[in-house]
Write a protein that holds these residues in place. Structure first.
Motif, PDB file in Angstrom:
ATOM      1  N   PRO A 107       1.137  -5.528   8.939  1.00  8.43           N
ATOM      2  CA  PRO A 107       1.725  -4.433   8.171  1.00  8.43           C
ATOM      3  C   PRO A 107       3.193  -4.207   8.530  1.00  8.43           C
ATOM      4  CG  PRO A 107      -0.141  -3.671   9.506  1.00  8.43           C
ATOM      5  CD  PRO A 107       0.117  -5.075   9.859  1.00  8.43           C
TER       6      PRO A 107
ATOM      7  N   ASP B 239      -2.637   7.106   7.875  1.00  8.59           N
ATOM      8  CA  ASP B 239      -3.250   6.157   6.943  1.00  8.59           C
ATOM      9  C   ASP B 239      -2.991   4.718   7.372  1.00  8.59           C
ATOM     10  OD1 ASP B 239      -4.026   8.326   5.487  1.00  8.59           O
ATOM     11  OD2 ASP B 239      -2.614   8.012   3.854  1.00  8.59           O
TER      12      ASP B 239
ATOM     13  N   MET C 177      -5.458   1.415   7.570  1.00  7.43           N
ATOM     14  CA  MET C 177      -5.195   0.181   6.822  1.00  7.43           C
ATOM     15  C   MET C 177      -5.220  -1.037   7.734  1.00  7.43           C
ATOM     16  SD  MET C 177      -2.390   1.112   3.889  1.00  7.43           S
ATOM     17  CE  MET C 177      -1.075   1.292   5.029  1.00  7.43           C
TER      18      MET C 177
ATOM     19  N   HIS D  95       0.616   4.525   1.194  1.00  2.56           N
ATOM     20  CA  HIS D  95      -0.152   5.481   1.977  1.00  2.56           C
ATOM     21  C   HIS D  95       0.515   6.853   1.925  1.00  2.56           C
ATOM     22  CE1 HIS D  95       2.689   5.074   5.380  1.00  2.56           C
ATOM     23  NE2 HIS D  95       2.762   3.835   4.949  1.00  2.56           N
TER      24      HIS D  95
ATOM     25  N   ILE E 115      -7.301  -4.434   6.369  1.00  2.69           N
ATOM     26  CA  ILE E 115      -6.643  -5.659   5.915  1.00  2.69           C
ATOM     27  C   ILE E 115      -7.117  -6.855   6.733  1.00  2.69           C
ATOM     28  CG2 ILE E 115      -4.623  -4.466   5.006  1.00  2.69           C
ATOM     29  CD1 ILE E 115      -3.108  -5.206   7.506  1.00  2.69           C
TER      30      ILE E 115
ATOM     31  N   CYS F 244       0.847  -1.192   0.000  1.00  5.27           N
ATOM     32  CA  CYS F 244       0.000   0.000   0.000  1.00  5.27           C
ATOM     33  C   CYS F 244       0.882   1.240   0.000  1.00  5.27           C
ATOM     34  CB  CYS F 244      -0.892   0.028   1.237  1.00  5.27           C
ATOM     35  SG  CYS F 244      -1.984  -1.383   1.353  1.00  5.27           S
TER      36      CYS F 244
END
Length: 76
Positions: free
Chosen positions: A27, A13, A17, A8, A21, A6
């Motif tokens: 992440p 952000d 996310m 961002h 997800i 991603c």
């Protein structure tokens, strides 16, 4: 296993996310986010893997370890 990439635009952000997800996804974020007070604490408590982009070898090592774990445990 798969990787979602991603792009961002802001530090906040990433927190959004995390909500979008799937549960088994983890992440990866730049280490600088860890030092942004409340945002850093929230990221750390969410289980985000931090990468120090200033140290190329360390960043590669963290990504390699994560990839090995994903393959070994069949984690997405």
């Amino acid at each position: 296993p798969y990787v979602i990439v991603c792009n961002h635009q802001a530090s906040l952000d990433l927190l959004g996310m995390v909500e979008v997800i799937p549960e088994r996804c983890v992440p990866i974020a730049k280490k600088e986010l860890l030092y942004l007070g409340t945002v850093g604490w929230a990221c750390w408590l969410s289980g985000i893997i931090f990468i120090d982009r200033r140290r190329k070898a360390d960043a590669i090592d963290v990504i390699s370890q994560t990839a090995r774990t994903m393959l070994r445990d069949n984690v997405r």
